[in-house]
Design an enzyme around this catalytic site. Structure first.
Site, PDB file in Angstrom:
ATOM      1  N   LYS A   1       0.853  -1.194   0.000  1.00  0.00           N
ATOM      2  CA  LYS A   1       0.000   0.000   0.000  1.00  0.00           C
ATOM      3  C   LYS A   1       0.885   1.238   0.000  1.00  0.00           C
ATOM      4  CE  LYS A   1      -4.332   1.194   2.368  1.00  0.00           C
ATOM      5  NZ  LYS A   1      -5.064   1.012   3.636  1.00  0.00           N
TER       6      LYS A   1
HETATM    7  O1  G3P Z   1      -7.988   1.929   5.545  1.00  0.00           O
HETATM    8  C1  G3P Z   1      -8.257   3.129   4.966  1.00  0.00           C
HETATM    9  C2  G3P Z   1      -9.610   3.741   5.266  1.00  0.00           C
HETATM   10  O2  G3P Z   1     -10.628   2.799   5.094  1.00  0.00           O
HETATM   11  C3  G3P Z   1      -9.681   4.531   6.515  1.00  0.00           C
HETATM   12  O3  G3P Z   1     -10.983   4.813   6.926  1.00  0.00           O
HETATM   13  O4  G3P Z   1     -12.575   5.596   8.637  1.00  0.00           O
HETATM   14  O5  G3P Z   1     -10.115   6.107   8.911  1.00  0.00           O
HETATM   15  O6  G3P Z   1     -11.467   7.265   7.172  1.00  0.00           O
HETATM   16  P1  G3P Z   1     -11.298   6.006   7.970  1.00  0.00           P
END
Ligand code: G3P
Length: 215
Positions: free
Chosen positions: A83
């Site tokens: 990633k």
């Molecule tokens: O893993 C990346 C993403 O899904 C993060 O989500 O909820 O931290 O914006 P969030």
């Protein structure tokens, strides 16, 4: 539509895996930090449970360092997807790793042109963050729609992985638009299978049957 779980917590991954419909896992440094365990150790444990793609994010921000770290990530397990951030350095690293046959997930994508560039660089996945766009009063699912159109226009093979999904409506909109993959927290996966009329319907069926025939 493929379903990934967005967590580094082993219990959550096992619970989702036991459903029998989990295709992969995404992690990030914030999720690993919550677990308080060494990154490579936890990713190795996850890869023992899930054989599908498991995203492991590099901490480097400069292209050469990203490439080197990406290769170290690949030593953890063969199903690791490296990633990388959707930056200029990330695009360079993506191209170099893709040329060596290493799969990448280009993360922190917030506008459609980032998605076009990473597709040209050979990314396996692109991760548009829809919840974080909604958080700043932009339309996260509109970004998914734009990327779907661009990828279809030019037959890019990069998969759209809808990320930062906060609730079932996000998931529904992504499925209608045609996102290839969604990565979702366990709590939202459970919400996808819930409806109050399903619960009350079961109760009524059981009560009617018991009323007629006893238990
Ligand atoms: O893993 C990346 C993403 O899904 C993060 O989500 O909820 O931290 O914006 P969030």
């Amino acid at each position: 539509m493929e379903l990934y779980i967005d967590t580094a917590n082993l219990d959550e991954i096992k619970e989702a895996h036991d459903l029998g419909i989990l295709d992969g896992v995404t992690t990030n440094p914030s999720l690993i930090a919550k677990e308080g365990v060494p990154y490579t150790d936890r990713l190795a444990e996850i890869c023992q449970i899930v054989t599908g793609p498991v995203s492991m994010e590099v901490l480097a921000v400069e292209a050469d360092a990203m490439i080197a770290e990406g290769k170290i990530c690949m030593e953890v397990a063969p199903n690791i997807v490296v990633k990388l951030p959707s930056t200029i350095d990330g695009i360079k690293a993506c191209k170099a790793l893709a040329d060596e046959g290493i799969k990448t997930n280009m993360t922190l994508c917030f506008q459609a042109m980032q998605a076009m560039l990473v597709a040209k660089a050979g990314a396996y996945l692109v991760s548009p963050f829809i919840g974080r766009l909604d958080d700043i009063s932009q339309d996260g699912t509109e970004l998914i729609s734009q990327i779907r159109t661009i990828y279809d226009n030019y037959s890019f093979e990069t998969k759209i992985l809808a990320a930062s999904i906060r609730h079932p409506k996000h998931m529904l909109e992504c499925a209608l638009i045609g996102a290839d993959v969604a990565t979702v927290p366990l709590q939202v996966i459970k919400q996808l299978a819930k409806h109050p009329l399903t619960d009350s319907g079961i109760e009524r069926f059981l009560a009617d049957y018991a009323g007629a025939f006893g238990k």
